[in-house]
Design a protein around this motif. Structure first.
Motif, PDB file in Angstrom:
ATOM      1  N   PRO A 339      52.975  47.557  30.358  1.00  0.00           N
ATOM      2  CA  PRO A 339      52.231  48.641  30.791  1.00  0.00           C
ATOM      3  C   PRO A 339      50.841  48.306  31.592  1.00  0.00           C
ATOM      4  N   GLN A 340      50.453  46.885  31.417  1.00  0.00           N
ATOM      5  CA  GLN A 340      48.952  46.528  31.673  1.00  0.00           C
ATOM      6  C   GLN A 340      48.693  45.667  32.973  1.00  0.00           C
ATOM      7  N   GLN A 341      49.923  45.741  33.874  1.00  0.00           N
ATOM      8  CA  GLN A 341      49.899  45.002  35.166  1.00  0.00           C
ATOM      9  C   GLN A 341      48.455  45.132  35.674  1.00  0.00           C
ATOM     10  N   ALA A 342      48.003  46.390  36.015  1.00  0.00           N
ATOM     11  CA  ALA A 342      47.065  46.770  36.837  1.00  0.00           C
ATOM     12  C   ALA A 342      45.678  46.317  36.128  1.00  0.00           C
ATOM     13  N   ASN A 343      45.568  46.051  34.735  1.00  0.00           N
ATOM     14  CA  ASN A 343      44.362  45.478  34.239  1.00  0.00           C
ATOM     15  C   ASN A 343      44.542  43.918  34.131  1.00  0.00           C
ATOM     16  N   LEU A 354      38.535  49.946  41.741  1.00  0.00           N
ATOM     17  CA  LEU A 354      38.774  50.188  40.209  1.00  0.00           C
ATOM     18  C   LEU A 354      39.829  51.143  39.707  1.00  0.00           C
ATOM     19  N   GLY A 355      39.962  52.289  40.777  1.00  0.00           N
ATOM     20  CA  GLY A 355      40.975  53.123  40.359  1.00  0.00           C
ATOM     21  C   GLY A 355      42.351  52.797  40.351  1.00  0.00           C
ATOM     22  N   SER A 356      42.778  51.746  41.434  1.00  0.00           N
ATOM     23  CA  SER A 356      44.173  51.365  41.462  1.00  0.00           C
ATOM     24  C   SER A 356      44.155  49.990  40.676  1.00  0.00           C
ATOM     25  N   ALA A 357      43.388  49.071  40.249  1.00  0.00           N
ATOM     26  CA  ALA A 357      43.594  47.954  39.520  1.00  0.00           C
ATOM     27  C   ALA A 357      42.272  47.644  38.962  1.00  0.00           C
ATOM     28  N   PRO A 358      42.041  48.173  37.801  1.00  0.00           N
ATOM     29  CA  PRO A 358      40.693  47.864  37.169  1.00  0.00           C
ATOM     30  C   PRO A 358      40.538  46.400  36.618  1.00  0.00           C
ATOM     31  N   ALA A 454      31.694  47.050  39.919  1.00  0.00           N
ATOM     32  CA  ALA A 454      31.286  48.112  39.047  1.00  0.00           C
ATOM     33  C   ALA A 454      29.881  47.783  38.498  1.00  0.00           C
ATOM     34  N   PRO A 455      29.176  48.849  38.473  1.00  0.00           N
ATOM     35  CA  PRO A 455      27.819  48.619  37.601  1.00  0.00           C
ATOM     36  C   PRO A 455      28.022  48.068  36.216  1.00  0.00           C
ATOM     37  N   LYS A 456      26.888  47.534  35.814  1.00  0.00           N
ATOM     38  CA  LYS A 456      26.998  46.781  34.364  1.00  0.00           C
ATOM     39  C   LYS A 456      27.485  47.807  33.465  1.00  0.00           C
ATOM     40  N   ASP A 457      27.360  48.966  33.467  1.00  0.00           N
ATOM     41  CA  ASP A 457      27.551  49.976  32.241  1.00  0.00           C
ATOM     42  C   ASP A 457      28.955  50.408  32.294  1.00  0.00           C
ATOM     43  N   ASN A 458      29.788  50.017  33.328  1.00  0.00           N
ATOM     44  CA  ASN A 458      31.195  50.493  33.598  1.00  0.00           C
ATOM     45  C   ASN A 458      32.035  49.735  32.777  1.00  0.00           C
ATOM     46  N   SER A 459      32.850  50.311  31.819  1.00  0.00           N
ATOM     47  CA  SER A 459      34.110  49.784  31.129  1.00  0.00           C
ATOM     48  C   SER A 459      35.119  49.244  31.877  1.00  0.00           C
ATOM     49  N   ARG A 460      35.289  49.533  33.251  1.00  0.00           N
ATOM     50  CA  ARG A 460      36.282  48.828  33.876  1.00  0.00           C
ATOM     51  C   ARG A 460      35.747  47.698  34.779  1.00  0.00           C
ATOM     52  N   LEU A 461      35.678  46.599  33.948  1.00  0.00           N
ATOM     53  CA  LEU A 461      35.134  45.533  34.357  1.00  0.00           C
ATOM     54  C   LEU A 461      35.601  44.103  33.816  1.00  0.00           C
ATOM     55  N   ASN A 462      36.015  43.271  34.664  1.00  0.00           N
ATOM     56  CA  ASN A 462      36.444  42.103  34.136  1.00  0.00           C
ATOM     57  C   ASN A 462      35.102  41.097  33.481  1.00  0.00           C
ATOM     58  N   VAL A 463      34.972  40.879  32.381  1.00  0.00           N
ATOM     59  CA  VAL A 463      33.602  40.270  31.917  1.00  0.00           C
ATOM     60  C   VAL A 463      33.663  38.840  32.036  1.00  0.00           C
ATOM     61  N   THR A 464      34.587  38.113  32.252  1.00  0.00           N
ATOM     62  CA  THR A 464      34.595  36.721  32.847  1.00  0.00           C
ATOM     63  C   THR A 464      35.090  36.194  34.155  1.00  0.00           C
ATOM     64  N   SER A 465      35.649  37.104  34.777  1.00  0.00           N
ATOM     65  CA  SER A 465      36.025  36.922  36.357  1.00  0.00           C
ATOM     66  C   SER A 465      37.049  35.623  36.229  1.00  0.00           C
TER      67      SER A 465
END
Length: 639
Positions: A339-343, A354-358, A454-465
């Motif tokens: 269920p997590q391909q988009a992530n 972000l809405g399509s693939a966070p 996404a801004p720094k406080d947005n949870s939809r963010l890949n934190v390592t790239s």
């Protein structure tokens, strides 16, 4: 208290199966409740629905965000939003930050709360079916024997799952009657070997009555076969033989209130021999079914002239994402789609949304360091690879155009790595073949340096790239129209897993041998690498490493972590090897994701240092569970 327990038990006993609208996806359905046991077993069809309900907890384990192994392996990290506590979705990932507790345990599979079902309820449901299987008058003897075998398998697996999570557990061979004295309901934990032995006993009883393969995939996809049961038995025995459970001195004082020891005092080498025999039996059964390591099956829309390097990468990707009926490496899958391909999708087009693939499933640098160089040895052991200069900048060139975008500035760390690195890791500048582009010379690439979306406080963010590319089907498409995915089922057990378990067990029994090398090398060869001995002799600073039992053990452990990366195996493996706390002592780092210039982007940033100690090897019981049953003791080192 007695009335409360009796009422809860009665509610459980009345849990029945409802109708199923789709035969092919029957195991994805959690049946609705109906009124009585007599109704549930009044005929074959109703009893079959109840059988499916016994599978339902197993199917729920397909959601990897609820998988204790996947979320605590350190392979993936998830953003921690400032000012917010862990949410249901990411709670399992946050366990690495020390968020586990005894008042309301995360992923509480014991009681059934906080994002997890109760596995004990699943066991009781299985017992109910076994107690009532003779009631349907129109159920054939053949089907009855098969259903009994399937439910015994499920009971075995549920007990095994709980042992991995909690160590010593109570064993439920049968359900208690609701009229039993309250004292008999207050069960206690039993030694870990008791649960392992019981699971193996159930599997041995089940295997002869299970089908060798599924004849009607439209109606029975996902039901258990002999090969599945044999592979699970092998895994159980490998786990039992491993240091966490086999004579672990850390738990010599862990006992029930009556003084009963819950772990063996000394390691038993015979357990490894039993594990090796079980692995071989499972492998032989798979070979009789013509199963083998997967190799890329080219669809008509892929050029026949596909470069060999891309074909090799697609072989490794599709060993996980290929359709079930085409992948002859799959031994066991659950029905639910991953269920997590988009992530797991990175920025690969200008229309990143972000809405399509966070794309929030972030891979730490430590996970990328696991993968070998192109010479098949660790990056810090390769005598021809620039380990000290790996973070220096380098520009993609024509020689690497199918791996790294030409004229794109990335780091040397991404060059000259093994194919599993390029199949598994979505890194800055890395080629992302597919996503609707099948011309290899026009392939897209990861564009991580363009800054976060996404801004720094947005949870939809890949934190390592860095992204888990392995968890995205190459035919899934992310573009301005959104994310259109080609669904797949994440393997539960595949043949490469079984091969490496067998190699591990053989090495533990007698040390290095030609047979051990052969099974490791078969997995390495598929990844485009030379054999273990040849690779270490030619390219390693430690050429004799594969010739010793300890050295080969280290190699096998790493091979499993590489080959099965992101498949929900590493967390359990690291624990059973007693290597988890050591791995978790490393800081979880990524790149400077808010920078766009390469010289600024490629600076490691520590997201957090895991707060993992010895007590985390086993999950705690809730305070409530301990209050309701005075015979239960807390998991080791939890207070």
């Amino acid at each position: 208290m007695q009335n409360k327990i009796h009422i809860l038990y009665l509610v459980l006993c009345l849990a029945m199966a409802g109708s199923v609208t789709s035969c092919k996806k029957f195991l994805d359905v959690t049946p609705e409740n109906v009124g009585t046991l007599d109704y549930a077993f009044r005929n074959r069809n109703e009893a079959e629905n109840y059988l499916f309900s016994c599978y339902s907890t197993l199917q729920s384990l397909a959601d990897i965000t609820r998988d204790p192994s996947f979320t605590t392996s350190g392979e993936i990290i998830y953003p921690n939003v400032l000012g917010e506590g862990p949410k249901l979705y990411d709670a399992g990932f946050q366990l690495m930050r020390g968020t586990q507790n005894i008042s309301n345990p995360v992923l509480n599979y014991w009681d059934g709360s906080n994002g997890a079902p109760s596995v004990f309820k699943a066991i009781r449901r299985c017992n109910i079916l076994l107690e009532n299987i003779d009631k349907p008058i129109d159920l054939s003897v053949f089907e009855k024997d098969r259903w009994i075998a399937e439910v015994k398998f499920l009971k075995a697996y549920y007990h095994y799952f709980l042992v991995k999570m909690y160590g010593p557990i109570p064993i439920y061979r049968t359900n208690h009657a609701i009229t039993d004295p309250i004292g008999t309901l207050r069960v206690k934990r039993l030694p870990v070997d008791s649960a392992f032995d019981y699971a193996v006993q159930l599997l041995d009883e089940a295997i002869p009555e299970l089908p060798t393969e599924i004849a009607d995939v439209n109606r029975e996809l996902g039901r258990v076969t002999q090969a599945v049961a044999l592979a699970v038995k092998a895994e159980i025995l490998v786990t039992r033989a491993s240091p966490l459970f086999n004579g672990n001195p850390d738990y010599r004082n862990y006992k029930n209130a009556d003084g009963q020891a819950l772990f063996s005092a000394s390691a038993d080498p015979a357990k490894w021999a039993a594990a090796a025999a079980a692995c071989k039996a499972a492998i032989d059964a798979c070979r009789q079914l013509n199963l083998g390591l997967y190799h890329f099956i080219r669809p008509a829309n892929i050029p026949a002239t596909l470069p060999q390097v891309l074909s090799g990468i697609l072989t490794l990707q599709n060993a996980v994402t290929e359709k079930w009926d085409l992948n002859k490496e799959i031994i066991w899958n659950l029905n639910s789609y991953f269920p997590q391909q988009a992530n797991a999708v990175p920025r690969i087009t200008a229309e990143f949304d972000l809405g399509s693939a966070p794309g929030t499933l972030a891979v730490p640098i430590s996970t990328t360091d696991l993968f070998y160089t192109k010479n098949g040895v660790p990056i810090d052991e390769d005598n021809s690879w620039d380990f000290s200069g790996r973070f220096n900048l380098r520009t993609g060139d024509a020689a690497n155009k199918y791996l790294i975008a030409q004229n794109y500035q990335t780091i040397k760390n991404n060059f000259d790595r093994e194919l599993r690195y390029y199949a598994g890791i979505g890194f800055d500048g890395g080629i992302w073949y597919g996503n609707g582009v099948t011309n290899p010379d026009a392939a897209l690439s990861v564009q991580a340096q363009k800054g976060p979306a996404a801004p720094k406080d947005n949870s939809r963010l890949n934190v390592t790239s860095i992204w888990p590319k392995k968890l995205v089907h190459y035919l899934s498409v992310f573009d301005k129209n959104g994310f259109s995915q080609t669904s797949f089922r994440l393997p539960r057990i595949r043949l490469a897993d079984l091969y490496l378990q067998y190699a591990e067990a053989l090495n533990e029994v007698n040390g290095p041998s030609s047979e051990v090398y052969a099974y490791i090398d078969s997995v390495r060869l598929r990844a485009g690498l030379k054999g273990v001995q040849e690779s270490w002799q030619q390219y390693s600073f430690n050429p004799g490493k594969p010739s010793t039992k300890d050295g080969l053990r280290t190699i096998i452990h790493r091979e499993r972590r590489i080959e099965l990366c992101f498949e929900g195996k590493a967390g359990w493996d690291l624990k059973r090897w007693k290597e988890w706390t050591s791995v978790m002592s490393q800081p979880m780092q990524g790149w400077s994701i808010y920078q766009s210039a390469p010289s600024d982007f490629y600076i490691p940033v520590t997201q957090f240092i895991p707060t993992i100690t010895s007590k985390d090897y086993f999950f705690p019981l809730s305070d409530q569970a301990l209050r309701e049953n005075e015979n239960l003791i807390q998991s080791p080192f939890w207070k």
